[in-house]
Design an enzyme around this catalytic site. Structure first.
Site, short mmCIF file in Angstrom:
data_model
loop_
_atom_site.label_atom_id
_atom_site.label_comp_id
_atom_site.label_asym_id
_atom_site.label_seq_id
_atom_site.Cartn_x
_atom_site.Cartn_y
_atom_site.Cartn_z
CG ASP A 10 -1.99 -1.08 1.19
OD1 ASP A 10 -1.98 -1.89 0.25
OD2 ASP A 10 -2.81 -1.14 2.12
CE LYS A 108 -4.05 -4.17 1.64
NZ LYS A 108 -4.78 -3.01 2.18
CB CYS A 153 -2.31 -2.87 5.28
SG CYS A 153 -4.02 -2.29 5.16
C1 VGL Z 1 -4.72 0.90 5.67
C2 VGL Z 1 -6.23 1.91 7.03
C3 VGL Z 1 -7.21 1.82 6.07
C4 VGL Z 1 -3.31 0.41 5.47
C5 VGL Z 1 -5.67 0.77 4.69
O1 VGL Z 1 -2.88 0.28 4.31
O2 VGL Z 1 -2.63 0.15 6.48
N1 VGL Z 1 -5.00 1.46 6.84
N2 VGL Z 1 -6.91 1.24 4.90
#
Ligand code: VGL
Ligand code: ZN
Length: 199
Positions: A10, A108, A153
């Protein structure tokens, strides 16, 4: 011989400075992660990829504030600012991330009514996201993890990997956390307990 796969989590514009869910100091990981991307020939990148109106967005729960918690059918959910809406610039990888042309990408959080922190299972802890099948196809026995955010994540991907029997190393210098109410220290504690190596 089981192989080792680099999994980069991410590293997207909305989690970097100026984004709605900016992780403090996120850009500092870019040189580290780009170095890992050069070193590994098997690479999988994940992308948080939500439909508009995703259940994890505080904006979809009238009267609720971002970073508060609610109870959903699958369990407790932190409510986030709108972020990483599918196919928007905020969901794109950071422009300075050296994404290999042949990298595999796992998206995701793609279903409107359920969040997914892990790239193995959605937050109901049952629905597969796809990383396990990809690792099996590569005969991976071990993953090396870096990315955002350490305490969401990265954490949940690391814990699920351990529960599925993979060796896991999290590269600390290649991660940064959100740190809600001590969640960062808690994450490192949970990972240590699960046998995740800290590299
Ligand atoms: C994430 C919060 C919401 C992450 C993704 O990538 O850690 N955190 N969506
Ligand atoms: Zn998200």
């Amino acid at each position: 011989m089981p192989s080792t796969v680099l999994v980069v989590v991410d590293i997207q514009n909305d989690f970097c400075s100026g984004g709605p869910l900016a992780v403090p100091d996120a850009e500092a990981i870019l040189p580290v992660v780009n170095g890992l991307l050069r070193d590994f020939n098997r690479v999988i990148l994940t992308q948080d990829w939500h439909p508009p109106g995703h259940v994890s967005f505080a904006s979809c729960h009238p009267g609720r504030q971002a970073f508060s918690r609610i109870s959903l059918p699958y369990g407790e959910q932190v409510l986030w600012p709108d972020h990483c809406v599918e196919a928007t610039p905020g969901a794109a990888f950071h422009p300075d991330l050296d994404v290999p042309a042949d990298a595999t990408i796992v998206r995701k959080g793609v279903h409107g009514n359920i969040d997914s922190y892990s790239a193995f299972f959605e937050n109901d802890r049952q629905t597969p996201v796809g990383l396990d099948a990809l690792l099996r196809a590569r005969e991976a026995g071990e993953i090396v993890l870096a990315g955002l955010a350490t305490d969401y994540c990265v954490l949940h991907t690391a814990l699920d990997a351990r529960s599925l029997g993979y060796e896991v190393t999290v590269i600390e210098a290649g991660c940064r956390g959100i740190d809600l109410d001590g969640s960062l220290a808690d994450a490192w504690g949970r990972m240590a307990k699960a046998g995740v190596r800290r590299g």
